[in-house]
Write a protein that holds these residues in place. Structure first.
Motif, PDB file in Angstrom:
ATOM      1  N   GLU A 230     -22.966  56.930   4.844  1.00 16.31           N
ATOM      2  CA  GLU A 230     -22.922  58.220   4.166  1.00 16.31           C
ATOM      3  C   GLU A 230     -23.161  58.075   2.661  1.00 16.31           C
ATOM      4  O   GLU A 230     -22.949  59.010   1.900  1.00 16.31           O
ATOM      5  N   VAL A 231     -23.624  56.886   2.254  1.00 21.52           N
ATOM      6  CA  VAL A 231     -23.846  56.584   0.839  1.00 21.52           C
ATOM      7  C   VAL A 231     -25.287  56.162   0.618  1.00 21.52           C
ATOM      8  O   VAL A 231     -25.854  55.380   1.382  1.00 21.52           O
ATOM      9  N   VAL A 232     -25.894  56.677  -0.457  1.00 23.70           N
ATOM     10  CA  VAL A 232     -27.226  56.241  -0.908  1.00 23.70           C
ATOM     11  C   VAL A 232     -27.058  55.552  -2.256  1.00 23.70           C
ATOM     12  O   VAL A 232     -26.338  56.042  -3.124  1.00 23.70           O
ATOM     13  N   VAL A 233     -27.701  54.395  -2.435  1.00 23.61           N
ATOM     14  CA  VAL A 233     -27.623  53.678  -3.706  1.00 23.61           C
ATOM     15  C   VAL A 233     -29.026  53.481  -4.278  1.00 23.61           C
ATOM     16  O   VAL A 233     -30.002  53.359  -3.536  1.00 23.61           O
ATOM     17  N   LEU A 234     -29.099  53.460  -5.615  1.00 25.52           N
ATOM     18  CA  LEU A 234     -30.366  53.249  -6.300  1.00 25.52           C
ATOM     19  C   LEU A 234     -30.175  52.236  -7.418  1.00 25.52           C
ATOM     20  O   LEU A 234     -29.156  52.256  -8.122  1.00 25.52           O
ATOM     21  N   GLY A 235     -31.160  51.355  -7.609  1.00 32.57           N
ATOM     22  CA  GLY A 235     -31.081  50.384  -8.683  1.00 32.57           C
ATOM     23  C   GLY A 235     -32.368  49.592  -8.816  1.00 32.57           C
ATOM     24  O   GLY A 235     -33.246  49.653  -7.954  1.00 32.57           O
ATOM     25  N   ASP A 236     -32.467  48.841  -9.903  1.00 35.59           N
ATOM     26  CA  ASP A 236     -33.704  48.113 -10.169  1.00 35.59           C
ATOM     27  C   ASP A 236     -33.516  46.654 -10.533  1.00 35.59           C
ATOM     28  O   ASP A 236     -34.444  45.858 -10.461  1.00 35.59           O
ATOM     29  N   GLY A 237     -32.290  46.267 -10.956  1.00 37.76           N
ATOM     30  CA  GLY A 237     -32.096  44.921 -11.479  1.00 37.76           C
ATOM     31  C   GLY A 237     -31.166  44.067 -10.644  1.00 37.76           C
ATOM     32  O   GLY A 237     -30.568  44.528  -9.664  1.00 37.76           O
ATOM     33  N   MET A 238     -31.005  42.817 -11.078  1.00 36.02           N
ATOM     34  CA  MET A 238     -30.172  41.893 -10.320  1.00 36.02           C
ATOM     35  C   MET A 238     -28.694  42.263 -10.372  1.00 36.02           C
ATOM     36  O   MET A 238     -27.919  41.824  -9.522  1.00 36.02           O
ATOM     37  N   ASN A 239     -28.294  43.071 -11.354  1.00 32.81           N
ATOM     38  CA  ASN A 239     -26.911  43.534 -11.346  1.00 32.81           C
ATOM     39  C   ASN A 239     -26.682  44.630 -10.305  1.00 32.81           C
ATOM     40  O   ASN A 239     -25.551  45.087 -10.115  1.00 32.81           O
ATOM     41  N   ASP A 240     -27.761  45.036  -9.620  1.00 38.06           N
ATOM     42  CA  ASP A 240     -27.660  45.998  -8.520  1.00 38.06           C
ATOM     43  C   ASP A 240     -27.739  45.307  -7.158  1.00 38.06           C
ATOM     44  O   ASP A 240     -27.670  45.972  -6.120  1.00 38.06           O
ATOM     45  N   LEU A 243     -25.243  46.105  -4.401  1.00 34.40           N
ATOM     46  CA  LEU A 243     -25.417  47.440  -3.820  1.00 34.40           C
ATOM     47  C   LEU A 243     -26.419  47.392  -2.671  1.00 34.40           C
ATOM     48  O   LEU A 243     -26.209  48.002  -1.614  1.00 34.40           O
ATOM     49  N   PHE A 244     -27.493  46.667  -2.883  1.00 33.63           N
ATOM     50  CA  PHE A 244     -28.555  46.589  -1.875  1.00 33.63           C
ATOM     51  C   PHE A 244     -28.150  45.694  -0.697  1.00 33.63           C
ATOM     52  O   PHE A 244     -28.619  45.891   0.418  1.00 33.63           O
ATOM     53  N   GLU A 245     -27.274  44.750  -0.953  1.00 32.94           N
ATOM     54  CA  GLU A 245     -26.787  43.883   0.120  1.00 32.94           C
ATOM     55  C   GLU A 245     -25.723  44.574   0.969  1.00 32.94           C
ATOM     56  O   GLU A 245     -25.592  44.294   2.158  1.00 32.94           O
ATOM     57  N   CYS A 246     -24.977  45.486   0.357  1.00 43.45           N
ATOM     58  CA  CYS A 246     -23.824  46.091   1.038  1.00 43.45           C
ATOM     59  C   CYS A 246     -24.114  47.435   1.686  1.00 43.45           C
ATOM     60  O   CYS A 246     -23.383  47.843   2.601  1.00 43.45           O
ATOM     61  N   PHE A 247     -25.149  48.145   1.215  1.00 41.19           N
ATOM     62  CA  PHE A 247     -25.376  49.507   1.686  1.00 41.19           C
ATOM     63  C   PHE A 247     -26.784  49.660   2.271  1.00 41.19           C
ATOM     64  O   PHE A 247     -27.770  49.257   1.647  1.00 41.19           O
ATOM     65  N   PRO A 248     -26.888  50.249   3.459  1.00 38.73           N
ATOM     66  CA  PRO A 248     -28.181  50.320   4.150  1.00 38.73           C
ATOM     67  C   PRO A 248     -29.206  51.256   3.519  1.00 38.73           C
ATOM     68  O   PRO A 248     -30.410  50.982   3.572  1.00 38.73           O
ATOM     69  N   TYR A 249     -28.746  52.372   2.926  1.00 42.71           N
ATOM     70  CA  TYR A 249     -29.685  53.338   2.362  1.00 42.71           C
ATOM     71  C   TYR A 249     -29.833  53.087   0.864  1.00 42.71           C
ATOM     72  O   TYR A 249     -29.132  53.660   0.040  1.00 42.71           O
ATOM     73  N   SER A 250     -30.765  52.208   0.545  1.00 40.54           N
ATOM     74  CA  SER A 250     -30.965  51.782  -0.856  1.00 40.54           C
ATOM     75  C   SER A 250     -32.397  52.066  -1.284  1.00 40.54           C
ATOM     76  O   SER A 250     -33.350  51.779  -0.564  1.00 40.54           O
ATOM     77  N   TYR A 251     -32.532  52.633  -2.499  1.00 36.87           N
ATOM     78  CA  TYR A 251     -33.849  52.986  -3.039  1.00 36.87           C
ATOM     79  C   TYR A 251     -34.097  52.200  -4.335  1.00 36.87           C
ATOM     80  O   TYR A 251     -33.218  52.122  -5.197  1.00 36.87           O
ATOM     81  N   LYS A 261     -36.619  45.064  -4.467  1.00 40.45           N
ATOM     82  CA  LYS A 261     -37.573  45.835  -3.658  1.00 40.45           C
ATOM     83  C   LYS A 261     -37.646  45.288  -2.231  1.00 40.45           C
ATOM     84  O   LYS A 261     -37.820  46.057  -1.272  1.00 40.45           O
ATOM     85  N   ASN A 262     -37.502  43.988  -2.086  1.00 42.33           N
ATOM     86  CA  ASN A 262     -37.539  43.383  -0.753  1.00 42.33           C
ATOM     87  C   ASN A 262     -36.371  43.850   0.116  1.00 42.33           C
ATOM     88  O   ASN A 262     -36.485  43.924   1.347  1.00 42.33           O
ATOM     89  N   LEU A 263     -35.249  44.148  -0.528  1.00 42.15           N
ATOM     90  CA  LEU A 263     -34.056  44.570   0.204  1.00 42.15           C
ATOM     91  C   LEU A 263     -33.979  46.077   0.396  1.00 42.15           C
ATOM     92  O   LEU A 263     -33.171  46.569   1.184  1.00 42.15           O
ATOM     93  N   ALA A 264     -34.805  46.824  -0.320  1.00 46.22           N
ATOM     94  CA  ALA A 264     -34.685  48.283  -0.356  1.00 46.22           C
ATOM     95  C   ALA A 264     -35.026  48.939   0.977  1.00 46.22           C
ATOM     96  O   ALA A 264     -35.920  48.505   1.707  1.00 46.22           O
ATOM     97  N   TYR A 265     -34.311  50.010   1.264  1.00 45.44           N
ATOM     98  CA  TYR A 265     -34.628  50.878   2.395  1.00 45.44           C
ATOM     99  C   TYR A 265     -35.992  51.518   2.152  1.00 45.44           C
ATOM    100  O   TYR A 265     -36.832  51.578   3.043  1.00 45.44           O
TER     101      TYR A 265
END
Length: 289
Positions: A230-240, A243-251, A261-265
């Motif tokens: 039920e969560v969407v996450v967005l980010g661009d850098g390694m400090n994100d 977020l991309f490892e823990c949440f399936p809906y990532s932009y 980008k390789n991990l992004a939904y």
């Protein structure tokens, strides 16, 4: 049904001018109109986040210091993960050895063992070199008047400083020579109970090993009764990354690090072209009932 959208600021929500475009602002209001919580997730401190969003009449909860704090809409800390003070001297001694300027972010202001003016000028010079910033923006009344380098306090005795009743959010160092950052990364590996990452090749941020955006967000949604789906996450850098490892809906915007980008939904347009707005449009198309 999506109940929360969590977005990084720099390089994701903000454009090249460090502002929220009209398109992205419209997307935020679309979320709020549909009673979807909008949360900022940033490496910035409280003032660094709220000095920007207040100009747009926004109030929201936020992850600060790359996961060291979670605050409510009024800036009150709801959850935290601060650095072990026993590690601070080891961290700053590495920066001192390499003559790298650094700032210590605490729950009671910003500190450095260097001359505050030396650190301030180095930070401004980095902004000019990397982002082509106008140095006048850092002066009183300028866009970046509120940045931490303008409010540094000098540490004359580290032992006495560490006895103070304050908590350490993070230590941020930067250099005009990226090779220096690579050198300190190797040395920081030897220090226990810390995590470190670089938003760019000329900076490094050190936090507690568990102070990461994804980790603290997991704890927050558990308390709120929200599932990861039920969560969407967005980010661009390694400090994100967490977020991309823990949440399936990532932009990720097109300007993001390749690993992100390789991990992004899904990958959307870059931050200069309202990639955030495109992501929210996609959310309403595919993820909102």
């Amino acid at each position: 049904m999506i109940k929360m959208v969590v977005s990084d600021m720099d390089g994701t929500l903000l454009n090249a001018s460090s502002t929220i475009s009209s398109g992205n602002l419209k997307a935020i209001h679309q979320l709020l109109d549909h009673h979807i919580d909008f949360v900022i997730a940033s490496g910035r401190d409280y003032q660094g986040v709220y000095s920007i969003i207040k100009h747009y009449g926004l109030q929201c909860e936020a992850i600060l210091g790359n996961g060291a704090q979670y605050v409510n809409k009024d800036g009150k800390v709801q959850m935290s993960c601060y650095m072990n003070k026993n590690t601070i001297k080891d961290v700053v001694s590495i920066f001192n050895t390499k003559h790298i300027p650094y700032m210590i972010f605490t729950t009671d202001g910003f500190y450095t063992g260097h001359s505050p003016e030396f650190v301030r000028q180095a930070f401004i010079q980095r902004g000019i070199q990397r982002f082509h910033e106008d140095p006048l923006k850092y002066e009183k009344g300028g866009q970046f008047e509120g940045v931490p380098c303008n409010y540094l306090q000098h540490i004359t005795d580290f032992d006495e400083f560490l006895k103070c009743e304050i908590d350490i959010i993070k230590v941020e160092a930067f250099s005009l020579t990226p090779k220096q950052i690579q050198e300190v990364q190797y040395l920081l590996k030897k220090i226990p109970q810390i995590s470190y990452l670089s938003s760019f090749d000329d900076n490094i941020e050190v936090t507690h090993q568990d102070a990461q955006k994804g980790y603290i967000l997991e704890k927050v949604i558990k308390e709120k009764g929200i599932s990861k789906e039920e969560v969407v996450v967005l980010g661009d850098g390694m400090n994100d990354l967490s977020l991309f490892e823990c949440f399936p809906y990532s932009y990720a915007p097109q300007n993001a690090e390749q690993e992100i980008k390789n991990l992004a939904y899904r990958v959307v347009k870059d931050c200069k072209s309202d990639g955030f707005q495109e992501a929210i449009e996609d959310v309403f198309k595919d993820l909102v009932d």
